[in-house]
Every structure is written in C-alpha cells, then in structure tokens.
Design an enzyme around this catalytic site. Structure first.
Site, short mmCIF file in Angstrom:
data_model
loop_
_atom_site.label_atom_id
_atom_site.label_comp_id
_atom_site.label_asym_id
_atom_site.label_seq_id
_atom_site.Cartn_x
_atom_site.Cartn_y
_atom_site.Cartn_z
N CYS A 1 -1.48 78.04 -25.02
CA CYS A 1 -1.97 77.04 -24.06
C CYS A 1 -3.34 76.53 -24.52
O CYS A 1 -4.27 77.30 -24.73
CB CYS A 1 -2.08 77.64 -22.66
N CYS B 1 2.64 75.06 -15.91
CA CYS B 1 1.26 74.76 -16.28
C CYS B 1 1.11 73.27 -16.60
O CYS B 1 1.88 72.74 -17.41
CB CYS B 1 0.86 75.61 -17.48
N LYS C 1 -36.01 65.67 6.74
CA LYS C 1 -34.74 66.25 6.32
C LYS C 1 -34.47 66.00 4.83
O LYS C 1 -34.77 64.94 4.30
CB LYS C 1 -33.59 65.66 7.16
N GLU D 1 -44.07 73.57 6.96
CA GLU D 1 -43.26 74.79 6.91
C GLU D 1 -41.81 74.46 6.62
O GLU D 1 -41.34 73.35 6.92
CB GLU D 1 -43.36 75.55 8.23
N LYS E 1 -37.93 74.11 7.16
CA LYS E 1 -37.11 73.95 8.37
C LYS E 1 -35.88 74.83 8.23
O LYS E 1 -34.91 74.48 7.56
CB LYS E 1 -36.70 72.50 8.56
N TYR F 1 -38.18 84.35 11.94
CA TYR F 1 -39.53 83.88 11.65
C TYR F 1 -40.09 83.20 12.90
O TYR F 1 -39.41 82.36 13.51
CB TYR F 1 -39.55 82.88 10.50
N CYS G 1 -1.36 80.55 -15.74
CA CYS G 1 -0.42 80.07 -16.74
C CYS G 1 0.00 81.26 -17.59
O CYS G 1 -0.83 82.07 -18.01
CB CYS G 1 -1.08 79.00 -17.61
N CYS H 1 0.35 73.15 -20.71
CA CYS H 1 1.32 73.51 -21.77
C CYS H 1 2.76 73.62 -21.26
O CYS H 1 3.67 73.81 -22.06
CB CYS H 1 0.91 74.84 -22.41
N ASP I 1 -32.46 76.79 8.83
CA ASP I 1 -31.17 76.40 9.40
C ASP I 1 -30.65 77.58 10.21
O ASP I 1 -29.81 78.35 9.75
CB ASP I 1 -30.20 76.03 8.28
#
Length: 695
Positions: free
Chosen positions: A434, A410, A316, A115, A117, A225, A428, A413, A119
């Site tokens: 640019c 920037c 895991k 099944e 796992k 579940y 920018c 440029c 979290d």
C-alpha cells in the site's frame, strides 16, 4: 434602518432563540451552539434594540446575564448583582472602549488590570468571620443557585481565610474551571464507560459544580481563581483593584499569576497578543482577556449600563468553535494503515484560519456522536491542533442526512479494510504494497528487532522512497552501489556499508521475518508463537488463508455460531492468538499483493534456518516459565537471550510481577531488579542464566 414591524418580529425571534440557548447553557449544561453563534445573535439583538429603544423589554436577554437557577438548588439573591462584561472582538473595539473611558473621566492615560478570561463558571463565595458559609452560581445576575456543598469540595477554594485583617463579611468572586489535563482524563474515563462525554472544559466545570451529589463534584479535578469582590462589610480601604487582588492573595485565595498592570490601549493590546501566543501552552482554557480600570474611584465614576460595568471589557480571541455544514466524508490512510474519516466542510473561519476539512478521528467517534453527512456541526480548532468535529447540532438536522459508512476496501490500494469487532481503528490489510504505508513499513522492516539493517535510518528511507528506488521491502535487496552513491550525503563507503548490511540481513530467523512484515497486532512474542506453532512460513500462510476464507464465509452468521467454528481452526490454536489477531493475520495473508512481496523477498535471497520440530510440551524445559531481562549481558544481546528462552518454551515479559519466575540481571540493571527483590522473585546473574539454558 429596519422598519418597526420587521424589527418587532425579528426581536421576538431573537429573544426566543437566545432564551432557549441561555436555558441550555446555564441550566441544562448542554449547549447546542458554540459561543460565537450566541455572540452573533446577541449583537444582532442589541443592534436592533439600539435602533428601536422603545422596543426594549425588561425580560430581553440583553437586559440580564444568563438563565434562571435550576429548580433542584436553593435560590440565592446576590446583594451586589453579578453582571457580565461587554465584549470587544477587534482592536478597534478595544480602542473605542479605552477612548470612552478616557473621555468619561477626562483623563489622558488609564491604568488597567489585565487578566486571562477563563472559560469556566462564575462563582460567588461568601465568608463570615473568615469562614466559608455560602457558594452560589451567577444565575441571572441577581439570583443564583446555592452550590455551597459542591464548592466546599474544590480544593483550591479555602474553607477558612488566612490572616486576620479580612472584613467580617467578604464576598469573593471568581471562576471555577477544569484544567485541560483533567478535562481530557475525565472524558477518556467517561468514553471508556460508554457514557456521554463533555464538549468543552467550560461545560464540564459547570456540569461538575452543579451535581446534586457533591461526592461526584469531589471526584472532578476542578480549580479556582479569584478575580474580585462582591458585598463587603465593613468596606475595604483599598483604592485600586490591584490592591484588592493583593489582599485576596494574602487571605489565601488563588489569584491568576498571569494578571498584570498595563497602561492605555497599547498596553492592553500588547497583553492580548502575548496571551494569544501563550494560550495553547496554558494549563487551562481561555477565550480572551479582561481589562479592568484599576482605580476604584474611577470605577465608581464610570458606573454601569443595564447589564455590564463601563469600567471593564472582555477582549475575545477569534472563536475556536464555529458551526458549518458537513458536506462529505472521505477516508485517509495513515502510515500505519489506519483509516481516518475526514470531514469535508463548508469553509468556515475558526481559530483565526479558514477551515474546510476536519478530523473525525475514527468510526467509534463517528458512531458515538451520530455524525451524518448533511448535518450542521460544531467545528473546534485550538491553536495548531488539527480541526475536529466536536458535536452535531441536532436541532438543525435535516431529514435527508446520510450515515457515514466505513469503506470495505482501502481507497489507496484496494485491499480489504479490517476492523475487528470491538476495535475503534480500521486498517488497510495491504501493508507490504500500500503506497500510504510504504515509508513506515520499510522503516519497521529494517529496524533492529526486525531485519536489523544497520545504517538504514529514517532519512535514508525517505530518500529511497521519494526517489522511487524502493516501493516495497523487497526493493531494498535490489539496490546497487551506483544508485546509493547518487543519493544526497551518500559516499562510496556509506553505500558499501549499506550493501553489506543488506547482504547480512538476508540471513534471519522465521520469528524475525514474521515480525518484520508489520502485520497489525503481531509483535515479537506473537511472531515467535506463530513460528513455533507452524514451523514454516508455508504452513502459516495456508492456515491464515483458510481462516480468512471461513471468516468471510460465515460473516453473516450469528456471532456466537461463527466464533464457535473459527475457534476450532488451526490459527486459533496458537497460544495467545484470539479473534482480533487471527483476523489481522488472516486478512494479511489473504491479500495477493502481500504474498507477492513475500515471494520477491524469498527470490532476493532472504532465508532462515528451519525451525526445530515442535517438542511435546512436557519436554520443553522452560515451558510455563516467565522471564524478565534487565541490564546488559556480556555474552549475548538481550534479543538473543529472549530467542533462547522462547526456543526452550519460556516466555519473556517486559515487567516484573508476582507471576514472574526469574529475573535475569546483567550489568547496570534498572528498576526491574528492585521490583524483583521487593516481590522476592528469584534473580539470576548471567552465569546462572547460562547454566540454566545450557543444561
């Protein structure tokens, strides 16, 4: 082998650190390290205790599951301990588990229930005579927290069992979790309120279920579940764990649909690989899979070790979160001019790959998380998602960290970087020249609602830029037939069609031209308002540069004083232009590079008719009127209809509301017509609309 004195010292350190992490994880719901770091510490502890069994103490973290229950909740003693599972981190670990099971049972092949796992947070649900009477957290495995009122708010948990064959006393065990979509929506809502966001769905589920006010829990999108049983009276007649799950389904409990029977180590590994591939598509987070010996008599024969059953193991996945050092922060410029801070990291293996760079999203996120250069940070990577810095480990912050600062210019440029007050994204201002924005700007410039260059699609723009034939929008109008015919999949006819389309596009309108320039926050409506107010590009440029000079001059003044002065300038007198848009327009025209490209476009023959002189507000017949267009008009395009309405002082909206004055309906109208009828907004067919604008 470690000598006894060194082992004692290291064991004390490990136990103290693990106890602290347990407290933060289980009680405070505020973990400061990722699970992978906790697992490493636990493995080191267990390895040392295995070398020196005489040093094992009853209160060692290896001998219990988690932390003590929070003082705010009542305590619940579990009649059957809620033990955790041992972990397998590799295929070899899983094969060793299967081998131990077979040797202990003297069996050749074992059937397992496999099944996902989840979290989330392990929960015990006690039903008496089919009615839910208690919900409790795992706690330390023996004693948990009474969270009955809160679990009753989780819609996936039945308050009453279905059917009639359930035992008089039934303890259902399972996982409360928060689906990915709910987690993202909750964090977005919290961030919008300026509140602390959660690091991961597991922490969110735990924090939600352990709210002192169950009304808060009820608002959280929690799910559940079931995966097994605790205390049962009278005992069930089931002989297999898979039978237990079938009974749970029959009693109305949610059981994960991805649970499957597998055979032997190869079957387990096949399931592990399959779930690894499906992981990112699942609606919930998983950090591995669990295998349980299916036969219950086998489970009894295998028994338990101090803190885990011998008949089950958690396999895991590679850690999706890891800790590492943030060495530097650089800024990348995206195709729309947005500056994204990127973390340069001490390389770390996370999510199955080595990560040395991670996104920091924007400066709002950097400031909210208080991320600094030199910090130890938690890096998260899920599947193909770009790695991100999820949090800072404040407990490991050195004294010499440096704050992250947004660059003033920037990095591509050299243009001014604009970040309007209250905005998360910095951009920018050198949009027309640019290099980082080149392809996206040319696509936008040629789009239908802008200059409407027919035949100039995305792939052709890519070729033109990659072949260095075009570097700014002005370069489009210098293209020759020969240059175009040399491109891949571009024949003589296609080349001629594009040359003709570019010639046609030279004749435009001022609102379209302003929109085509791609000034941030300047859409079609704003471009039309600017054109209408100033009447010419020259007057707009003059007003924009004047505004930007004053803004920069008063940048160090108190915000209220600066705003009072700027509000009186001509740019701010345009309808709908506030401080954010004004700053973007001012910065754009302040850049000499942008003005140079505009000059090149004019030299290339891009022109437009003079704007009609601004009429007094009272003389514009549609001033103050809002229109919505739907369906297809026969005599003009919707863009042309929109321009006619705006020229007469009206506004065009994309949605119908009670404030809409007219809905213009062509053939095959959409839902906007139904909404107009519901709100009783006047509807004009095409003939009525033409009579209105021509009168």
């Amino acid at each position: 082998m470690t000598n006894r004195r060194d082992a004692e010292q290291r064991l004390r350190e490990l136990r103290a650190e693990l106890d602290r992490h347990n407290h933060r994880y289980y009680v405070l719901d505020d973990p400061e390290v990722p699970d992978s770091e906790y697992d490493r510490l636990m493995l080191e502890l267990k390895a040392l205790e295995s070398e020196h069994p005489g040093l094992i103490t009853p209160d060692s973290p290896s001998q219990r599951v988690g932390g003590a229950p929070a003082a705010e909740f009542g305590e619940v003693r579990h009649a059957v301990p809620m033990l955790s599972l041992d972990n397998a981190f590799s295929e070899e670990d899983l094969q060793d588990f299967d081998r131990r099971v077979r040797e202990k049972l003297d069996a050749t092949d074992i059937e397992y229930v496999a099944e996902p796992k989840l979290d989330g947070l392990a929960i015990s649900l006690v039903y008496e005579k089919g009615v839910l009477v208690r919900g409790a957290t795992r706690g330390d495995g023996s004693t948990g927290e009474d969270v009955t009122l809160n679990v009753r708010t989780v819609r996936a948990i039945p308050l009453k069992l279905m059917g009639k064959d359930w035992p008089a006393l039934l303890e259902v065990r399972g996982e409360v979790f928060m689906p990915k979509r709910g987690f993202e929506a909750l964090n977005k809502s919290l961030a919008a309120k300026g509140e602390k966001t959660y690091v991961n769905p597991r922490n969110t589920a735990a924090g939600s279920l352990r709210q002192l006010d169950s009304r808060i829990t009820a608002e959280r999108p929690l799910d559940f579940y079931a995966y097994g049983l605790g205390e049962v009276k009278p005992a069930l007649s089931a002989r297999r764990h898979s039978e237990v799950l079938t009974k749970l389904r029959g009693w109305g409990q949610r059981v994960n649909p991805d649970i499957r029977m597998v055979k032997g180590a190869e079957g387990c590994l096949g399931y592990y690989r399959e779930m690894g591939e499906k992981r990112d598509a699942l609606p919930y987070e998983i950090d591995g899979v669990v295998y349980k010996v299916d036969r219950l008599d086998y489970q009894q024969e295998l028994g338990f070790v101090a803190r885990a059953p011998r008949w089950a193991v958690a396999h895991k996945f590679p850690a999706q979160e890891e800790m590492t050092l943030l060495k530097a922060v650089e800024f990348q410029v995206g195709r729309t001019g947005a500056l994204t801070p990127v973390a340069r990291l001490e390389p770390v293996f996370v999510g199955g790959v080595t990560v040395s760079n991670a996104t920091l999203h924007n400066m709002d996120e950097v400031e909210r998380k208080d991320i600094r250069i030199g910090d130890t940070v938690i890096v998260r990577r899920a599947g193909d998602v770009i790695p991100e810095v999820a949090a800072v480990v404040l407990a490991r912050r050195p004294k010499n960290t440096k704050r992250v600062k947004l660059p003033k210019t920037c990095p591509v440029c050299g243009s001014e970087v604009v970040r309007p007050e209250g905005e998360a994204v910095a951009r920018c201002s050198g949009g027309l020249f640019c290099d980082a924005q080149r392809k996206e700007l040319i696509r936008h410039f040629a789009s239908r609602r802008a200059m409407d260059v027919e035949g100039l699609g995305d792939k052709l723009v890519e070729q033109l830029v990659d072949e260095k034939l075009v570097s700014t929008p002005a370069g489009l109008f210098r293209l020759t037939m020969k240059q175009l015919m040399d491109l891949e999949r571009m024949g003589e006819k296609s080349a001629q069609n594009l040359v003709d389309a570019l010639a046609k596009a030279r004749k435009t309108t001022l609102p379209r031209f302003l929109y085509a320039l791609g000034i941030p926050d300047v859409g079609e409506t704003t471009a039309a308002d600017l054109a209408k107010h100033f009447g010419s590009l020259e007057k707009l440029e003059e007003a924009a540069q004047g505004y930007e000079k004053q803004r920069l001059k008063h940048a160090g003044s108190p915000a209220r004083d600066a705003e009072k002065l700027l509000k009186e300038l001509d740019l701010r007198k345009v309808e709908g232009i506030g401080p954010v848009v004004a700053e973007q327009v001012g910065a754009f025209f302040h850049q000499a590079g942008n003005r140079k490209v505009i000059g090149e476009l004019r030299k290339a023959g891009v022109e437009w008719p003079a704007m009609p002189k601004r009429a007094a507000v009272g003389s514009q017949p549609l001033v103050g009127k809002t229109f919505v267009l739907t369906g297809t008009l026969g005599t003009m395009t919707r863009d042309a209809a929109k321009e006619r309405i705006q020229a007469l002082g009206g506004k065009v909206s994309g949605s119908v509301s009670a404030k809409t004055h007219y809905v213009v309906a062509g053939s095959e109208p959409g839902s906007k017509l139904r909404e107009a009828e519901r709100l009783e907004v006047p509807v004009l067919d095409e003939d009525a609309f033409l009579r209105l604008i021509e009168s």
